[in-house]
Design an enzyme around this catalytic site. Structure first.
Site, PDB file in Angstrom:
ATOM      1  N   ALA A   7       0.507  -3.487   8.586  1.00 50.74           N
ATOM      2  CA  ALA A   7      -0.608  -4.257   9.147  1.00 50.74           C
ATOM      3  C   ALA A   7      -0.340  -4.732  10.567  1.00 50.74           C
ATOM      4  O   ALA A   7      -1.264  -5.104  11.281  1.00 50.74           O
ATOM      5  CB  ALA A   7      -0.925  -5.455   8.253  1.00 50.74           C
ATOM      6  N   LYS A  18       2.357  -7.062  11.270  1.00 49.90           N
ATOM      7  CA  LYS A  18       2.881  -8.428  11.193  1.00 49.90           C
ATOM      8  C   LYS A  18       4.049  -8.658  12.138  1.00 49.90           C
ATOM      9  O   LYS A  18       4.070  -9.649  12.875  1.00 49.90           O
ATOM     10  CB  LYS A  18       3.342  -8.745   9.764  1.00 49.90           C
ATOM     11  CG  LYS A  18       2.266  -8.637   8.717  1.00 49.90           C
ATOM     12  CD  LYS A  18       2.829  -8.800   7.320  1.00 49.90           C
ATOM     13  CE  LYS A  18       3.895  -7.804   6.942  1.00 49.90           C
ATOM     14  NZ  LYS A  18       3.451  -6.409   6.844  1.00 49.90           N
ATOM     15  N   SER A  63       5.527 -10.511   1.381  1.00 54.38           N
ATOM     16  CA  SER A  63       5.566 -11.696   0.512  1.00 54.38           C
ATOM     17  C   SER A  63       4.196 -12.153   0.021  1.00 54.38           C
ATOM     18  O   SER A  63       3.826 -13.312   0.163  1.00 54.38           O
ATOM     19  CB  SER A  63       6.278 -12.852   1.225  1.00 54.38           C
ATOM     20  OG  SER A  63       7.600 -12.496   1.521  1.00 54.38           O
TER      21      SER A  63
END
Length: 167
Positions: free
Chosen positions: A12, A14, A83
């Site tokens: 994505a 991050k 996470s």
């Protein structure tokens, strides 16, 4: 000081976003601890080698503890990690008075490429393990752009929203 928890599926963006945000925060005089989930996993040695849901949850717990410790030391902890566990998100909210949760959605093609790169490394969140997306993230970013300009815009948006809520 603060925990900025950037989460989303693999691919994505991050880590790239977290690095850009950390640079901006440092340029404004903040002491920043950049915590990348992949690097924490590597540093844990045998403890970080598993990819089952339970193993991933344990690593997420370590990441959350590092972020909390950094925040208590007066730093801005900028975390980039998959996470995707609601228990971790709830724990972070309860533990950190200044917690800012960001969900990053990636472009489907980029997510598929990253999934192919990770094939064979064990169960993957979003494929083999159902992701538990944050219930109420403070900010949702769609990372469908490519290149430095897209990252810069997302980092600016994130920083502006964090400042708005942080003050």
């Amino acid at each position: 000081m603060s925990v900025i928890w950037i989460t989303g599926l693999a691919g994505a963006g991050k880590s790239t976003l977290a690095a850009a945000l950390a640079l901006r925060l440092r340029s404004e005089g903040h002491v920043v601890q950049l915590i990348d989930g992949d690097l924490v996993r590597q540093s844990l040695g045998p403890l970080g080698n598993g990819y089952s849901r339970e193993d991933r949850l344990a690593v997420a717990g370590h990441i959350a503890a590092l972020a909390h410790a950094s925040s208590r030391a007066g730093q801005v902890a900028v975390v980039a990690t998959v996470s995707l566990f609601q228990a971790i998100h709830a724990q972070n909210r309860a533990r950190n008075a200044d917690y800012f949760e960001v969900l990053v959605n990636g472009a489907p093609g980029r997510l598929a490429r990253r999934a192919a790169e990770l094939a064979g490394r064990g169960p993957r969140v979003g494929a083999d393990i159902p992701p538990e997306f944050p219930l109420n993230p403070h900010l949702v970013l769609d990372n469908h752009g490519d290149g430095d300009d897209a990252v810069a815009m997302l980092a600016d948006t994130l920083l502006d929203e964090w400042k708005r809520r942080h003050v």
